[in-house]
Design an enzyme around this catalytic site. Structure first.
Site, mmCIF file in Angstrom:
data_model
loop_
_atom_site.group_PDB
_atom_site.id
_atom_site.type_symbol
_atom_site.label_atom_id
_atom_site.label_comp_id
_atom_site.label_asym_id
_atom_site.label_seq_id
_atom_site.Cartn_x
_atom_site.Cartn_y
_atom_site.Cartn_z
ATOM 1 N N CYS A 93 0.807 -1.210 0.000
ATOM 2 C CA CYS A 93 0.000 0.000 0.000
ATOM 3 C C CYS A 93 0.851 1.275 0.000
ATOM 4 O O CYS A 93 1.487 1.569 -0.997
ATOM 5 C CB CYS A 93 -0.989 -0.052 1.156
ATOM 6 S SG CYS A 93 -2.453 0.927 0.816
ATOM 7 N N HIS A 189 -3.492 -5.295 1.998
ATOM 8 C CA HIS A 189 -2.793 -5.222 3.277
ATOM 9 C C HIS A 189 -3.554 -5.869 4.415
ATOM 10 O O HIS A 189 -4.484 -6.631 4.177
ATOM 11 C CB HIS A 189 -2.269 -3.830 3.593
ATOM 12 C CG HIS A 189 -3.296 -2.777 3.692
ATOM 13 N ND1 HIS A 189 -2.975 -1.489 3.998
ATOM 14 C CD2 HIS A 189 -4.624 -2.817 3.514
ATOM 15 C CE1 HIS A 189 -4.080 -0.780 4.000
ATOM 16 N NE2 HIS A 189 -5.074 -1.549 3.715
HETATM 17 N N1 GLN Z 1 -2.031 6.914 2.035
HETATM 18 C C1 GLN Z 1 -2.096 6.058 0.886
HETATM 19 C C2 GLN Z 1 -3.423 6.135 0.163
HETATM 20 O O1 GLN Z 1 -4.423 6.457 0.752
HETATM 21 C C3 GLN Z 1 -1.775 4.646 1.308
HETATM 22 C C4 GLN Z 1 -2.798 4.120 2.265
HETATM 23 C C5 GLN Z 1 -2.435 2.821 2.877
HETATM 24 O O2 GLN Z 1 -1.273 2.440 3.051
HETATM 25 N N2 GLN Z 1 -3.483 2.138 3.280
HETATM 26 O O3 GLN Z 1 -3.472 5.846 -1.015
#
Ligand code: GLN
Length: 240
Positions: A93, A189
């Site tokens: 992610c 994730h």
């Molecule tokens: N902040 C990033 C997004 O919203 C990654 C989010 C995450 O790792 N869940 O795309």
């Protein structure tokens, strides 16, 4: 045999408990008599990439990613050399987005490591879903959960899988994640590896192969994991 795992910036990049993926790797090594050690790196710690076999870069909020991004600039050259030398990386992610050239957000651009030829742009709404992806080189699909505002564009890079259910990299091109050298980048994730032991073993095999030139992984039962995988596929694919 020993696998040395490096967890980068767990205090900042640990959304949805990405740490559990490390526990999964360690356990699946130990069950096979392979030693596994874990080193956690905080922002101020120097990293000797030559001492690592697998690196985990987890998910984070945009704010945390921006903090990490500053640090990444200082380790970029060493990290790139590790990747080009077929070092194994699991980037999830926010960590996946940071492997690319940049992540454009409403608050500005977060520069990435440019380790893989991809970029990310923030969009609306957030892409939140259970997700199932398929890669014919693996014995069963990968199942997981995604929650990201970013849309990632990966050009000609090989995807981790084709989206059967859910959104994937950008909600449009049906691709999810990337496989590049020994990097696995993905939006799946939470308990990615416990849910997908075949992906865990893929990472372990690549790490052993790079280090020892051979990778014999004795089979583990995984009966419950396989049943759970099948259950998820039935639940989401059969009602489409
Ligand atoms: N902040 C990033 C997004 O919203 C990654 C989010 C995450 O790792 N869940 O795309």
């Amino acid at each position: 045999m020993e696998i040395r795992i490096g967890h980068l910036y767990p205090d900042l990049l640990n959304l949805y408990g990405d740490r559990g993926n490390i526990q999964c790797m360690v356990k699946r090594c130990q069950w096979r008599g392979i030693e596994a050690s874990v080193t956690e790196y905080q922002l101020e710690d120097p990293i000797d990439f030559s001492g690592l076999d697998i690196i985990l870069l987890g998910g984070g909020s945009d704010r945390e990613q921006a903090i990490v991004c500053e640090k990444l600039k200082t380790i970029r050259e060493d990290f790139k050399a590790y990747v080009e030398d077929m070092g194994v990386v699991l980037a999830v992610c926010g960590g996946y987005q940071l492997l690319g050239h940049y992540y454009d957000t409403d608050q500005g651009r977060i520069e990435g490591l440019s380790l893989a030829d991809l970029y990310t742009e923030q969009g609306s709404p957030r892409l939140i879903s259970n997700i199932i992806i398929e890669n014919e080189d693996f014995e069963m699909p990968f199942v997981g959960f995604e929650n990201h505002g970013g849309r990632t564009y990966t050009g000609d890079l090989k995807p981790l899988g084709k989206v059967l259910f859910g959104c994937g990299n950008n909600g449009k091109d049906k691709k999810e994640g990337i496989l590049y050298r020994n990097i696995v980048g993905t939006y799946l994730h939470g308990p990615l590896l416990p849910k997908n032991p075949h992906l865990c073993d893929y990472l372990l095999k690549n790490a052993l192969m790079r280090k020892y030139g051979q990778a014999e992984l004795s089979p583990l039962e995984d009966r419950e994991e396989k049943e759970a995988n099948l259950y998820i596929r039935k639940r989401f694919l059969e009602r489409q």
